[in-house]
Design an enzyme around this catalytic site. Structure first.
Site, mmCIF file in Angstrom:
data_model
loop_
_atom_site.group_PDB
_atom_site.id
_atom_site.type_symbol
_atom_site.label_atom_id
_atom_site.label_comp_id
_atom_site.label_asym_id
_atom_site.label_seq_id
_atom_site.Cartn_x
_atom_site.Cartn_y
_atom_site.Cartn_z
ATOM 1 N N HIS A 1 1.045 -1.206 -0.028
ATOM 2 C CA HIS A 1 -0.186 -0.026 0.150
ATOM 3 C C HIS A 1 0.824 1.274 0.181
ATOM 4 C CE1 HIS A 1 -3.953 -1.695 0.335
ATOM 5 N NE2 HIS A 1 -3.896 -2.287 1.239
ATOM 6 N N CYS B 1 -0.414 2.298 -4.631
ATOM 7 C CA CYS B 1 -0.998 3.661 -5.052
ATOM 8 C C CYS B 1 -0.249 4.719 -4.624
ATOM 9 C CB CYS B 1 -2.182 3.583 -4.061
ATOM 10 S SG CYS B 1 -3.633 2.087 -4.639
#
Length: 386
Positions: free
Chosen positions: A191, A247
């Site tokens: 992430h 991301c």
């Protein structure tokens, strides 16, 4: 007490977004509205109240750092068990070296896959990404197996769990003793997110960051730190390639130049280095970052590309392009990665994705891999040579 991630709802489009601790603002993944995070945490309130006072920024950050250290120490001492308090992973014991890994091989790599086991935002493909990247580096690019440092939650050695401390040590190991002719690889699958930029070195006003497995208690790793650790020490004649499948990872290395390419392959280099008084380049070497998406975009953890096995769309498309066409240029590599994602429609998230992404992301939000560098070059004549 443990500071956990929380969900907030966008005031404009209503989408719920997972926000890590100590984040003051974040872009909505759907409508790009800037969401200000309200908190009763005195640290967050302090950051918010002084974010416009540049003259008092140093004192503020020092105060926040001391308070966080005290909180972490309190949490650890109160547990009485010697564990990190995050999932079931033991806290890594301090280790002076990464034995038996060599710090002097001419080809070295750090491969980091964070799955967040036991969390609602668990990722399914990160360990597969690391395994595929390790095979590719050894079998196709000639990296010695004992010069590849792997950090995942499947490792039995506590020093190889992808905690914040272990990732920091691994990045320092990567550049330790680096000299002309060395080739370094940093691969991360996990992430990533953004927060407000407080040292004013970002064009868009936001720092990018990576989430270690213990980010709930230890915090994230900012792009500023990654740059100072593995970019600035890079000596003349050395090469660093970062492949970051996360991301909001477009400028995760804070490199001075960002390649902006349209769908037809036309490109220009944007100078992001002029924004900051802090030098963001190398000590003479070449640093290149290939990232999963732009800073305002999200990346996909999916089975749409490889069948039943979950992978990161960016990691899969990178390996496929690089091994199918040895000696390709950076321009050809970037175009091939983008085309693979477009062809499988993961760029529109039509393939199977994680449950969190299904809830949070808009189906038309496109994932477009990005290229940034410590120097400009002709991307259609310079060959990709890791």
């Amino acid at each position: 007490m443990e500071m956990a991630s929380k969900r907030v709802r966008c005031s404009y489009c209503g989408v719920q977004i997972m926000v890590p601790p100590y984040t003051h603002a974040i872009h909505c993944a759907v409508c790009q509205t800037v969401i200000r995070i309200q908190s009763n945490d005195p640290l967050v309130q302090a950051h918010s109240s002084f974010r416009h006072g540049a003259s008092r920024l140093k004192d503020l950050l020092n105060t926040a750092s001391n308070s966080i250290n005290m909180m972490v120490a309190t949490m650890y001492n109160s547990s009485g068990s010697g564990t990190s308090g995050f999932g079931c992973y033991p806290q890594a014991r301090p280790s002076p070296s990464m034995v038996p890994f060599s710090a002097h091989g001419s080809k070295r790599a750090v491969l980091c896959g964070v799955s967040y086991n036991g969390q609602k935002y668990r990722l399914n493909g990160t360990v597969n990404d690391v395994k595929c990247m390790r095979y590719f580096l050894i079998q196709k690019l000639g990296f010695p197996s004992d010069c590849i440092l792997v950090l995942t939650e499947e490792e039995s050695d506590p020093s190889l769990i992808p905690t914040k401390n272990n990732i920091r040590k691994a990045l320092k190991w990567l550049v330790q003793g680096c000299q002309s002719g060395d080739s370094l690889i940093f691969h991360y699958s996990g992430h990533g997110s953004q927060q407000l930029d407080f040292n004013m070195d970002e064009v868009d006003g936001y720092d990018e960051m990576l989430w270690p497995v213990d980010h709930q208690t230890e915090g994230t790793i900012l792009d500023d730190e990654i740059n100072s650790t593995i970019v600035r020490p890079l000596p003349q004649g050395a090469r660093l390639h970062a492949i970051v499948d996360a991301c909001h990872s477009g400028t995760i290395l804070d490199l001075p130049f960002v390649c902006r390419m349209d769908r037809d392959g036309n490109y220009t280099w944007q100078n992001h280095g002029c924004q900051s008084a802090i030098y963001k380049g190398t000590s003479g070497g070449l640093a290149v970052s290939l990232s999963a998406c732009d800073d305002h975009q999200v990346s996909v953890d999916t089975t749409a590309l490889s069948g039943n096995a979950a992978t990161g769309a960016m990691t899969y498309s990178f390996i496929q392009a690089a091994q199918n066409e040895p000696g390709l240029t950076y321009g050809r590599l970037l175009n091939a990665m983008r085309q693979t994602i477009r062809d499988t429609k993961t760029g529109h998230l039509n393939g199977p994705v994680t449950s969190l992404l299904k809830k949070v992301l808009h189906p038309k939000l496109r994932q477009v891999p990005q290229l940034s560098s410590s120097e400009t070059f002709d991307i259609y004549s310079k060959h990709f040579v890791p």
